[in-house]
Write a protein that holds these residues in place. Sequence first.
Motif: not given
Length: 228
Positions: A162, A164-166, A169, A175, A216
């Motif tokens: 999470r 990483y995805a932020t 972005a 993702k 994600l």
Amino acid sequence: MPERQALIIGASRGLGLVLATELVQRGWQVIATTRQNADGLQAIAETSPGHLKIESLEMTSTEELTALRERLTGHQLDLLFVNAAIDRGNLPIDKVPTDMFTEVMITNALSPLRALEALRGLVTPGGTVAVMSSEQGSISLNTEDGYELYKASKAALNQLMRSYATRHANDGHTKLLIDPGHNQTQLGGPNAPLTPKESIPAVVDVLEAQAGAPGLQFLDRHANPVPW
């Protein structure tokens, strides 16, 4: 159309080996990593010449990740999939030795994200970055006793993904955290209700169907959301 290209981290056995097999059968060009025994991957390579490349990698080694990244310079990946996890038994958390806790957390949570960071630059715009997670990592579904360390490591993996995805972005990558179900693997045990040959084709269906999706998602093998 050019062949789609995938890199699978942790493909020597179990889910990873069947994932590599399924992708090759669907026409993907696959790069698969292994720590030691590559007999299963060698068999795929022999029956599908030119479709599978085997690379050696100890995922917990930052030096080996850097070396792999250098060896793969010039590759353009449509899929980067990290499939690697260990389990050290069913101990209550107060009985888990510190070195065991460290080993499981490094392997199951820290190292997959290090691998993504090291290799994400190879993924094409619109490509997919995916990690094999588990329903066991769902905090809201943790209503039965057992396997506390493994559950904690998968929950940590999900939280780090999470983050990483932020942080990434706007990179244009799909993702995914994937829950393949409870499978008969070395980790899942012989009495699990599924076999990798039953679950992995559905997983690949999800990977292919979700390509290009934003954000994600934490999905099971039927593309249903898994609660966090």
